[in-house]
Design a protein around this motif. Structure first.
Motif, PDB file in Angstrom:
ATOM      1  N   GLY A 100      38.345  32.923  31.797  1.00 19.36           N
ATOM      2  CA  GLY A 100      36.977  32.834  32.302  1.00 19.36           C
ATOM      3  C   GLY A 100      36.825  33.089  33.787  1.00 19.36           C
ATOM      4  N   GLU A 101      37.926  33.206  34.523  1.00 22.29           N
ATOM      5  CA  GLU A 101      37.872  33.443  35.970  1.00 22.29           C
ATOM      6  C   GLU A 101      38.106  34.921  36.254  1.00 22.29           C
ATOM      7  N   LYS A 102      37.117  35.575  36.886  1.00 20.84           N
ATOM      8  CA  LYS A 102      37.250  36.991  37.211  1.00 20.84           C
ATOM      9  C   LYS A 102      38.079  37.154  38.476  1.00 20.84           C
ATOM     10  N   GLY A 103      39.048  38.087  38.429  1.00 23.60           N
ATOM     11  CA  GLY A 103      39.887  38.359  39.589  1.00 23.60           C
ATOM     12  C   GLY A 103      40.636  37.139  40.081  1.00 23.60           C
ATOM     13  N   PRO A 104      41.515  36.561  39.264  1.00 22.42           N
ATOM     14  CA  PRO A 104      42.157  35.294  39.644  1.00 22.42           C
ATOM     15  C   PRO A 104      42.994  35.367  40.923  1.00 22.42           C
ATOM     16  N   ASP A 105      43.463  36.539  41.310  1.00 22.92           N
ATOM     17  CA  ASP A 105      44.277  36.656  42.523  1.00 22.92           C
ATOM     18  C   ASP A 105      43.500  37.234  43.696  1.00 22.92           C
ATOM     19  N   CYS A 106      42.201  37.425  43.531  1.00 23.65           N
ATOM     20  CA  CYS A 106      41.370  37.949  44.615  1.00 23.65           C
ATOM     21  C   CYS A 106      41.082  36.834  45.618  1.00 23.65           C
ATOM     22  N   THR A 107      41.012  37.220  46.890  1.00 31.32           N
ATOM     23  CA  THR A 107      40.713  36.277  47.965  1.00 31.32           C
ATOM     24  C   THR A 107      39.669  36.913  48.876  1.00 31.32           C
ATOM     25  N   ASP A 108      39.408  36.284  50.009  1.00 29.16           N
ATOM     26  CA  ASP A 108      38.487  36.894  50.972  1.00 29.16           C
ATOM     27  C   ASP A 108      39.091  38.150  51.612  1.00 29.16           C
ATOM     28  N   GLU A 109      40.361  38.418  51.335  1.00 26.84           N
ATOM     29  CA  GLU A 109      41.012  39.641  51.826  1.00 26.84           C
ATOM     30  C   GLU A 109      40.997  40.756  50.789  1.00 26.84           C
ATOM     31  N   GLY A 110      40.311  40.550  49.686  1.00 25.50           N
ATOM     32  CA  GLY A 110      40.217  41.571  48.657  1.00 25.50           C
ATOM     33  C   GLY A 110      41.019  41.212  47.428  1.00 25.50           C
ATOM     34  N   CYS A 111      41.262  42.220  46.603  1.00 25.92           N
ATOM     35  CA  CYS A 111      41.990  42.034  45.344  1.00 25.92           C
ATOM     36  C   CYS A 111      43.264  42.867  45.361  1.00 25.92           C
ATOM     37  N   PRO A 112      44.277  42.422  44.619  1.00 21.93           N
ATOM     38  CA  PRO A 112      45.501  43.225  44.530  1.00 21.93           C
ATOM     39  C   PRO A 112      45.267  44.519  43.729  1.00 21.93           C
ATOM     40  N   TYR A 113      45.765  45.601  44.265  1.00 21.82           N
ATOM     41  CA  TYR A 113      45.783  46.899  43.583  1.00 21.82           C
ATOM     42  C   TYR A 113      47.244  47.319  43.485  1.00 21.82           C
ATOM     43  N   ASN A 114      47.648  47.775  42.317  1.00 16.56           N
ATOM     44  CA  ASN A 114      49.016  48.246  42.098  1.00 16.56           C
ATOM     45  C   ASN A 114      48.991  49.760  41.917  1.00 16.56           C
ATOM     46  N   PHE A 115      49.841  50.442  42.662  1.00 21.37           N
ATOM     47  CA  PHE A 115      49.884  51.900  42.651  1.00 21.37           C
ATOM     48  C   PHE A 115      51.152  52.367  41.950  1.00 21.37           C
ATOM     49  N   TYR A 116      50.977  53.023  40.825  1.00 20.56           N
ATOM     50  CA  TYR A 116      52.088  53.541  40.028  1.00 20.56           C
ATOM     51  C   TYR A 116      52.129  55.063  40.161  1.00 20.56           C
ATOM     52  N   ILE A 117      53.289  55.595  40.510  1.00 27.15           N
ATOM     53  CA  ILE A 117      53.488  57.043  40.628  1.00 27.15           C
ATOM     54  C   ILE A 117      54.179  57.554  39.372  1.00 27.15           C
TER      55      ILE A 117
END
Length: 158
Positions: free
Chosen positions: A78-95
């Motif tokens: 029920g919690e949207k973006g559980p690891d998001c903070t006032d510094e934004g959200c984590p993005y993972n970049f896969y090549i």
């Protein structure tokens, strides 16, 4: 005797350490399924994923489609973006690599990102918390990077 021991230890380090480093960058065949499985387990089976969870795009200009995962599009118990903070959200970049599969090359805590073309190459402009540009307040920091192979190269900060 002591110098012989040092030579042997150095030799072992030279032989073993590259194997350890290579193992840390293991190939993932399907990053989206990998990430969804991880968060489904973490959320006790109560995870849902928004439309912007995974974006396919060539981010390193090699014509292979890479994947960017936005953890802000996850709803966990029920919690949207559980690891998001006032510094934004984590993005993972896969090549996507030519050998097949994908390598996770970067994770960044950002507000958003854009791809723009500069001098014939696509670059990634990440909007981040001002402290990443050594500021305490004001507009978000914009860090422009070019992805070369599997490395992020910072072009500018403002």
């Amino acid at each position: 005797m002591k110098s012989l021991l040092i030579v042997i230890l150095n030799f072992i380090a030279l032989v073993i350490m590259p194997v350890v480093a290579q193992a840390q960058q293991s190939l993932v065949q399907d990053p989206v399924a990998f990430e969804k499985e991880h968060f489904t387990k973490r959320c006790g089976g109560q995870a849902s994923f928004g439309d912007g969870f995974a974006t396919e795009r060539d981010i390193n200009n090699d014509t292979l489609t890479d994947i960017v995962v936005n953890e802000g599009e996850i709803t966990c118990k029920g919690e949207k973006g559980p690891d998001c903070t006032d510094e934004g959200c984590p993005y993972n970049f896969y090549i996507h690599v030519a050998e097949g599969g994908y390598i996770l090359v970067a994770t960044a805590q950002i507000y958003s990102y854009d791809f723009i073309q500069r001098f014939g190459n696509m670059v990634l402009v990440m909007k981040m918390h001002p402290h990443y540009c050594d500021r305490t307040d004001g507009d978000p920091c914009e860090i422009t990077v070019r992805v070369r192979g599997v490395k992020f190269v910072t072009v500018s900060k403002k």
